[in-house]
Enzyme design. Structure first.
Site, PDB file in Angstrom:
ATOM      1  N   ARG A 167       0.784  -1.231   0.000  1.00  0.00           N
ATOM      2  CA  ARG A 167       0.000   0.000   0.000  1.00  0.00           C
ATOM      3  C   ARG A 167       0.818   1.284   0.000  1.00  0.00           C
ATOM      4  O   ARG A 167       0.268   2.362   0.109  1.00  0.00           O
ATOM      5  CB  ARG A 167      -0.984   0.001   1.175  1.00  0.00           C
ATOM      6  CG  ARG A 167      -2.288  -0.675   0.814  1.00  0.00           C
ATOM      7  CD  ARG A 167      -3.135  -0.959   2.017  1.00  0.00           C
ATOM      8  NE  ARG A 167      -2.653  -2.111   2.737  1.00  0.00           N
ATOM      9  CZ  ARG A 167      -2.953  -3.366   2.399  1.00  0.00           C
ATOM     10  NH1 ARG A 167      -3.719  -3.617   1.376  1.00  0.00           N
ATOM     11  NH2 ARG A 167      -2.468  -4.376   3.091  1.00  0.00           N
ATOM     12  N   HIS A 170       3.935 -11.094  -5.783  1.00  0.00           N
ATOM     13  CA  HIS A 170       3.135 -10.169  -6.609  1.00  0.00           C
ATOM     14  C   HIS A 170       3.619  -8.760  -6.332  1.00  0.00           C
ATOM     15  O   HIS A 170       3.776  -8.351  -5.187  1.00  0.00           O
ATOM     16  CB  HIS A 170       1.644 -10.304  -6.290  1.00  0.00           C
ATOM     17  CG  HIS A 170       0.766  -9.698  -7.347  1.00  0.00           C
ATOM     18  ND1 HIS A 170       0.785  -8.358  -7.648  1.00  0.00           N
ATOM     19  CD2 HIS A 170      -0.135 -10.256  -8.197  1.00  0.00           C
ATOM     20  CE1 HIS A 170      -0.076  -8.111  -8.632  1.00  0.00           C
ATOM     21  NE2 HIS A 170      -0.641  -9.254  -8.985  1.00  0.00           N
ATOM     22  N   TYR A 228       0.567  -2.625  -6.341  1.00  0.00           N
ATOM     23  CA  TYR A 228      -0.374  -2.119  -7.352  1.00  0.00           C
ATOM     24  C   TYR A 228      -0.157  -0.651  -7.715  1.00  0.00           C
ATOM     25  O   TYR A 228      -0.691  -0.170  -8.693  1.00  0.00           O
ATOM     26  CB  TYR A 228      -1.813  -2.309  -6.860  1.00  0.00           C
ATOM     27  CG  TYR A 228      -2.181  -3.760  -6.720  1.00  0.00           C
ATOM     28  CD1 TYR A 228      -2.303  -4.571  -7.843  1.00  0.00           C
ATOM     29  CD2 TYR A 228      -2.386  -4.333  -5.469  1.00  0.00           C
ATOM     30  CE1 TYR A 228      -2.623  -5.907  -7.732  1.00  0.00           C
ATOM     31  CE2 TYR A 228      -2.708  -5.680  -5.349  1.00  0.00           C
ATOM     32  CZ  TYR A 228      -2.831  -6.456  -6.480  1.00  0.00           C
ATOM     33  OH  TYR A 228      -3.144  -7.783  -6.363  1.00  0.00           O
ATOM     34  N   HIS A 284       1.656  -6.236 -13.048  1.00  0.00           N
ATOM     35  CA  HIS A 284       0.775  -5.675 -14.065  1.00  0.00           C
ATOM     36  C   HIS A 284       1.595  -4.667 -14.867  1.00  0.00           C
ATOM     37  O   HIS A 284       2.321  -3.871 -14.273  1.00  0.00           O
ATOM     38  CB  HIS A 284      -0.411  -4.952 -13.423  1.00  0.00           C
ATOM     39  CG  HIS A 284      -1.303  -5.847 -12.611  1.00  0.00           C
ATOM     40  ND1 HIS A 284      -2.549  -5.475 -12.194  1.00  0.00           N
ATOM     41  CD2 HIS A 284      -1.125  -7.103 -12.143  1.00  0.00           C
ATOM     42  CE1 HIS A 284      -3.118  -6.463 -11.506  1.00  0.00           C
ATOM     43  NE2 HIS A 284      -2.261  -7.453 -11.454  1.00  0.00           N
ATOM     44  N   GLU A 303       1.408 -10.138 -16.092  1.00  0.00           N
ATOM     45  CA  GLU A 303       0.049 -10.645 -15.856  1.00  0.00           C
ATOM     46  C   GLU A 303      -0.928 -10.123 -16.908  1.00  0.00           C
ATOM     47  O   GLU A 303      -0.914  -8.944 -17.266  1.00  0.00           O
ATOM     48  CB  GLU A 303      -0.423 -10.234 -14.452  1.00  0.00           C
ATOM     49  CG  GLU A 303      -1.832 -10.742 -14.166  1.00  0.00           C
ATOM     50  CD  GLU A 303      -2.232 -10.674 -12.695  1.00  0.00           C
ATOM     51  OE1 GLU A 303      -1.418 -10.204 -11.877  1.00  0.00           O
ATOM     52  OE2 GLU A 303      -3.359 -11.089 -12.385  1.00  0.00           O
ATOM     53  N   ASP A 356      -4.485 -14.717 -15.497  1.00  0.00           N
ATOM     54  CA  ASP A 356      -5.530 -14.534 -14.487  1.00  0.00           C
ATOM     55  C   ASP A 356      -6.880 -14.803 -15.153  1.00  0.00           C
ATOM     56  O   ASP A 356      -7.256 -14.107 -16.101  1.00  0.00           O
ATOM     57  CB  ASP A 356      -5.447 -13.111 -13.922  1.00  0.00           C
ATOM     58  CG  ASP A 356      -6.409 -12.880 -12.762  1.00  0.00           C
ATOM     59  OD1 ASP A 356      -7.610 -13.148 -12.925  1.00  0.00           O
ATOM     60  OD2 ASP A 356      -5.956 -12.408 -11.701  1.00  0.00           O
ATOM     61  N   HIS A 360      -9.304 -11.789 -15.049  1.00  0.00           N
ATOM     62  CA  HIS A 360      -8.870 -10.701 -15.925  1.00  0.00           C
ATOM     63  C   HIS A 360      -9.121 -11.035 -17.400  1.00  0.00           C
ATOM     64  O   HIS A 360      -9.619 -10.199 -18.152  1.00  0.00           O
ATOM     65  CB  HIS A 360      -7.378 -10.413 -15.725  1.00  0.00           C
ATOM     66  CG  HIS A 360      -7.047  -9.928 -14.355  1.00  0.00           C
ATOM     67  ND1 HIS A 360      -5.765  -9.634 -13.969  1.00  0.00           N
ATOM     68  CD2 HIS A 360      -7.822  -9.681 -13.264  1.00  0.00           C
ATOM     69  CE1 HIS A 360      -5.763  -9.241 -12.705  1.00  0.00           C
ATOM     70  NE2 HIS A 360      -7.001  -9.257 -12.257  1.00  0.00           N
ATOM     71  N   HIS A 367      -3.509 -17.175 -11.988  1.00  0.00           N
ATOM     72  CA  HIS A 367      -4.319 -16.659 -10.893  1.00  0.00           C
ATOM     73  C   HIS A 367      -5.718 -17.206 -11.137  1.00  0.00           C
ATOM     74  O   HIS A 367      -6.288 -16.983 -12.207  1.00  0.00           O
ATOM     75  CB  HIS A 367      -4.362 -15.128 -10.899  1.00  0.00           C
ATOM     76  CG  HIS A 367      -3.085 -14.511 -10.429  1.00  0.00           C
ATOM     77  ND1 HIS A 367      -2.793 -13.177 -10.600  1.00  0.00           N
ATOM     78  CD2 HIS A 367      -2.029 -15.053  -9.782  1.00  0.00           C
ATOM     79  CE1 HIS A 367      -1.610 -12.923 -10.068  1.00  0.00           C
ATOM     80  NE2 HIS A 367      -1.115 -14.048  -9.580  1.00  0.00           N
ATOM     81  N   ASP A 404     -12.013  -5.228 -13.043  1.00  0.00           N
ATOM     82  CA  ASP A 404     -11.299  -6.244 -12.281  1.00  0.00           C
ATOM     83  C   ASP A 404     -11.959  -6.476 -10.921  1.00  0.00           C
ATOM     84  O   ASP A 404     -11.622  -5.815  -9.950  1.00  0.00           O
ATOM     85  CB  ASP A 404      -9.843  -5.770 -12.119  1.00  0.00           C
ATOM     86  CG  ASP A 404      -8.986  -6.789 -11.398  1.00  0.00           C
ATOM     87  OD1 ASP A 404      -9.467  -7.907 -11.149  1.00  0.00           O
ATOM     88  OD2 ASP A 404      -7.824  -6.460 -11.091  1.00  0.00           O
ATOM     89  N   HIS A 433     -12.799  -9.729  -8.488  1.00  0.00           N
ATOM     90  CA  HIS A 433     -12.695 -11.177  -8.274  1.00  0.00           C
ATOM     91  C   HIS A 433     -13.912 -11.706  -7.522  1.00  0.00           C
ATOM     92  O   HIS A 433     -14.476 -11.019  -6.685  1.00  0.00           O
ATOM     93  CB  HIS A 433     -11.434 -11.511  -7.466  1.00  0.00           C
ATOM     94  CG  HIS A 433     -10.169 -11.060  -8.133  1.00  0.00           C
ATOM     95  ND1 HIS A 433      -8.932 -11.211  -7.558  1.00  0.00           N
ATOM     96  CD2 HIS A 433      -9.947 -10.483  -9.340  1.00  0.00           C
ATOM     97  CE1 HIS A 433      -8.004 -10.727  -8.373  1.00  0.00           C
ATOM     98  NE2 HIS A 433      -8.599 -10.271  -9.450  1.00  0.00           N
ATOM     99  N   GLU A 437      -6.852 -15.619  -5.588  1.00  0.00           N
ATOM    100  CA  GLU A 437      -6.751 -14.230  -5.118  1.00  0.00           C
ATOM    101  C   GLU A 437      -8.139 -13.730  -4.707  1.00  0.00           C
ATOM    102  O   GLU A 437      -8.479 -12.581  -4.947  1.00  0.00           O
ATOM    103  CB  GLU A 437      -6.198 -13.329  -6.220  1.00  0.00           C
ATOM    104  CG  GLU A 437      -4.765 -13.623  -6.588  1.00  0.00           C
ATOM    105  CD  GLU A 437      -4.254 -12.690  -7.669  1.00  0.00           C
ATOM    106  OE1 GLU A 437      -3.107 -12.262  -7.570  1.00  0.00           O
ATOM    107  OE2 GLU A 437      -5.017 -12.400  -8.615  1.00  0.00           O
TER     108      GLU A 437
HETATM  109 ZN   LIG Z   1      -7.443  -8.805 -10.379  1.00  0.00          ZN
HETATM  110 ZN   LIG Z   2      -4.199 -11.647 -10.583  1.00  0.00          ZN
END
Ligand SMILES: [Zn+2]
Ligand SMILES: [Zn+2]
Length: 274
Positions: free
Chosen positions: A36, A65, A68, A105, A139, A175, A178, A212, A225, A227, A257
């Site tokens: 974060r 991973h 973000y 990503h 990804e 993924d 995705h 994923h 996106d 999940h 995830e």
């Molecule tokens: Zn995602």
């Molecule tokens: Zn993912």
């Protein structure tokens, strides 16, 4: 598939293993920095030792991973620079912990072609900076906003723009949520076959190194996106039944995830095994 999950690292990265065992996961993905924020402390040497000894004990395939916040295709040079150096730092942390791959990503840019080239440059920099075996996995993204990586062609273009020597350390993470959100309909047997035939033609299945596994809250092609728990979303159980039984992917790690109920979701996946 070696079914696992993205586990939390509260209390230290080595704590991910006991969480995975509670969840009945057989492979682990973690963050190797605070996801974060931009700031992150180096690992304490004894935490690295604990992590490595847990890895030896459990023998689980490991992936990291990336955070973000990063945008490796950013038009803003300052953000791009910060993103690229974070990627190199994360790759170095993977090397330190003995983690085989770092999933990330690509980032976003309104200029697709220019953006893809920038991502390749960021990859090359990270690989040049970090000697070793740890690999970077691009990804497949949902294609939200100006995000890149939601077409197989984007991913192929990034890989191909990385010079040959470094390219060997670049793979791909698929993924399921995705890809479906991006418009690849793998929800039916026919669509599943078409999707992976397409992947093979454009990127090459040889470069597929991890999955994923997430169901998708929204409809095919939504480019959003979100999940969902396995079988509860728009993908349904069919693609997951096909995936867990697909011999081409038998050796690959596949991480949930869904953020919670990992054990339940893993039970659902295992119930699909023939
Ligand atoms: Zn995602
Ligand atoms: Zn993912």
């Amino acid at each position: 598939m070696i079914l696992g999950a993205h586990e939390g690292i509260a209390g230290g990265v080595s704590r991910a293993f006991e969480r995975a065992e509670q969840d009945t996961a057989k492979s682990i993905q973690i963050f190797v920095r605070n996801p974060r924020g931009w700031a992150s402390k180096p690992f304490e040497p004894d935490e690295v030792e604990r992590f490595r000894s847990e890895a030896r004990r459990t023998r689980m395939p490991l992936a990291a991973h990336s955070i973000y916040l990063a945008n490796h295709a950013a038009a803003d040079p300052e953000l791009r620079e910060k993103s690229w150096s974070t990627l190199a730092d994360e790759l170095a942390r993977c090397e330190q912990l003995g983690i085989a791959s770092l999933v990330f990503h690509p980032g976003s840019n309104a200029d697709v072609e220019g953006g893809l080239k920038l991502v390749a440059e960021g990859i090359e920099r990270a690989i040049d900076a970090v000697k070793g075996k740890a690999r970077l996995l691009i990804e497949i993204t949902a294609g939200q906003g100006k995000s890149l990586g939601w077409r197989f062609e984007h991913v192929a273009a990034i890989r191909e723009a990385v010079p040959g020597q470094a390219r060997r350390r670049v793979g791909v993470c698929f993924d399921t949520c995705h890809a479906f959100a991006a418009g690849y309909d793998l929800s039916t047997t026919e669509g599943y076959e078409r999707t992976f035939r397409d992947f093979d033609g454009v990127i090459g299945l040889d470069h597929l190194s991890a999955f994923h596994l997430n169901d998708c809250k929204k409809a095919l092609g939504c480019r959003v996106d979100r999940h969902e728990h396995i079988g509860d979303g728009a993908l349904g159980l069919t693609p997951f039944r096909l995936l867990v039984n697909d011999r081409r992917f038998a050796e690959l790690p596949a991480f949930l995830e869904t953020e919670m109920r990992f054990r339940e979701n893993l039970d659902v996946l295992r119930s699909l095994l023939r």
